[in-house]
Design an enzyme around this catalytic site. Structure first.
Site, PDB file in Angstrom:
ATOM      1  N   CYS A 160      30.046  40.495  40.366  1.00 55.73           N
ATOM      2  CA  CYS A 160      29.623  39.280  41.095  1.00 55.73           C
ATOM      3  C   CYS A 160      28.660  39.581  42.250  1.00 55.73           C
ATOM      4  O   CYS A 160      27.695  38.846  42.468  1.00 55.73           O
ATOM      5  CB  CYS A 160      30.844  38.525  41.609  1.00 55.73           C
ATOM      6  SG  CYS A 160      32.120  39.583  42.291  1.00 55.73           S
ATOM      7  N   HIS A 194      30.964  34.693  47.828  1.00 59.01           N
ATOM      8  CA  HIS A 194      30.595  35.944  48.492  1.00 59.01           C
ATOM      9  C   HIS A 194      29.295  35.689  49.294  1.00 59.01           C
ATOM     10  O   HIS A 194      28.387  35.004  48.814  1.00 59.01           O
ATOM     11  CB  HIS A 194      30.307  37.048  47.465  1.00 59.01           C
ATOM     12  CG  HIS A 194      31.521  37.550  46.730  1.00 59.01           C
ATOM     13  ND1 HIS A 194      32.806  37.158  46.999  1.00 59.01           N
ATOM     14  CD2 HIS A 194      31.606  38.451  45.712  1.00 59.01           C
ATOM     15  CE1 HIS A 194      33.647  37.789  46.191  1.00 59.01           C
ATOM     16  NE2 HIS A 194      32.950  38.581  45.396  1.00 59.01           N
TER      17      HIS A 194
END
Ligand code: NAP
Ligand code: 3JN
Length: 331
Positions: free
Chosen positions: A128, A241
């Site tokens: 990710c 994130h």
């Protein structure tokens, strides 16, 4: 077209998101097969107005599946992905298991969509933290080249899975109630803390997550010379994130030109009005599909340097959405 699609790890943080993304994007699913461990056998999951019963992977009949989205960890991927391929499925794998295999494409559709063409049954989805960074880097890379990247991440607990989401919730509750709590997922308390430790430490002092960002970026760009130094940090955020990225480009580029390139880039949304306090935030990016970029500025430490802030939902573009977009490229 109507396909039989499987999700392996369907009860997990990523797997549940995969089911949602398949539905939200109207992926042509004729039949959905959901697999998890024996613990989840018989659980029901809603999909397109019907209930799908979760099967125990270890006792499943794997015939008739055309596309299988895997997110049950690398051990399960190594054991089962070849079995699915043998039975005729194309596997899109979310784990590290095959990412660096030379005969397995590692694909981010906004960056290297053509790589799906040479798959031999398995296509890997990157980590990710790598995905959101390379989506933002791609337009700059194509225009002026990139020599090196220095990145620090601020990663949500959902990247560790459903047990970590529960651990953060329980720690916050215990703190508010003045109770003791012993963490079991992370080595230290994550609530009100920042842990500079994601994945095991390697001999060079970097963590495995940090080395993934280097090796995967090189493979996705097909550029073994690009240098990436990452520091990956877990913070007490549930979803999305965030990354502070500084790059040294090969040719000089201005911040204004970078903003223009990123405004035109597919999958990117620029939010960059710092004087009005407008920049990407984890809570705003949660449940969204775009990679959000802001704080774009010429860097003061490199003469050909650009710095920016990039935020994206780690369970969507960082995992489930990217995997479904790869499946869309296949069909
Ligand atoms: P999670 O929330 O802990 O879920 C794990 C899933 O795997 C659950 O569905 C679990 O089923 C299933 N599983 C565990 N052991 C199994 C077994 N023996 N047989 C079949 N299924 C089994 O974890 P997650 O966050 O969703 O992540 C899962 C994996 O996805 C990670 O290990 C990683 O490889 C990958 N991932 C990739 C990214 C990325 O950066 N692209 C991000 C996060 C995760 P039960 O509910 O029955 O236990
Ligand atoms: O920690 C994060 O924010 C992302 C986690 C990714 C992850 C977690 C467990 C195993 C991975 C991954 O996709 O790189 C793996 C794995 O290597 O399979």
């Amino acid at each position: 077209m109507s396909l039989t699609v499987a999700v392996v790890g369907a009860t997990g943080a990523v797997g549940q998101e995969m089911v949602k993304v398949l539905e939200q994007r109207s992926f042509p699913v004729g039949k959905l097969r959901l697999f998890a461990s024996s613990r989840s056998k018989g659980k029901e999951v809603n999909f397109n107005g019907s209930k799908v019963v979760v099967e125990d992977l270890s006792e499943a009949d794997l015939s008739g599946i055309q596309i299988a989205l895997f997110s049950a960890g690398s051990k399960i991927s190594k054991e089962y992905a070849p079995k699915f391929v043998e039975k005729g499925a194309t596997v899109i794998d979310n784990s590290k298991a095959f990412r660096m295999y030379p005969d397995v494409p590692l694909v981010v559709p906004e960056v290297n969509p053509d790589d799906v063409k040479w798959h031999r049954g398995i296509i890997a989805n990157p980590n990710c933290s790598t995905i959101q960074m390379v989506v933002a880097l791609k337009p700059i890379y194509d225009k002026v080249g990139i020599k090196r990247v220095v990145v620090s991440t601020y990663q949500a607990v959902s990247g560790t899975g459903y047990k970590a989401i529960a651990e953060l919730e329980e720690e916050v509750k215990a703190y508010v109630e003045g109770k003791e709590y012993t963490p079991s997922v992370y080595p230290y308390q994550i609530a009100f803390n920042a842990l500079p430790h994601i994945g095991p430490f390697e001999n060079n002092g970097y963590t495995e997550e940090e080395m993934k960002m280097l090796n995967e970026t090189r493979k996705i760009f097909g550029d073994p010379k690009i240098m990436v130094s990452a520091t990956t940090v877990r913070i007490p955020v549930f979803r999305s994130h965030s990354e502070s990225v500084t790059i040294e480009t090969i040719e000089k580029i201005t911040a204004e030109e970078v903003k223009r390139l990123l405004r035109e880039a597919k999958g990117v949304k620029v939010i960059d009005e710092p004087k009005e306090n407008l920049y990407p935030l984890a809570i705003d990016a949660a449940y969204k599909d775009e990679v959000f970029v802001g704080r774009i500025r010429e860097d003061l430490a490199f003469s050909k340097g650009i710095s920016f802030w990039v935020v994206s939902d780690n369970l969507r573009k960082g995992a489930a959405l990217n995997a479904v977009q790869i499946a869309e490229l296949l069909i």
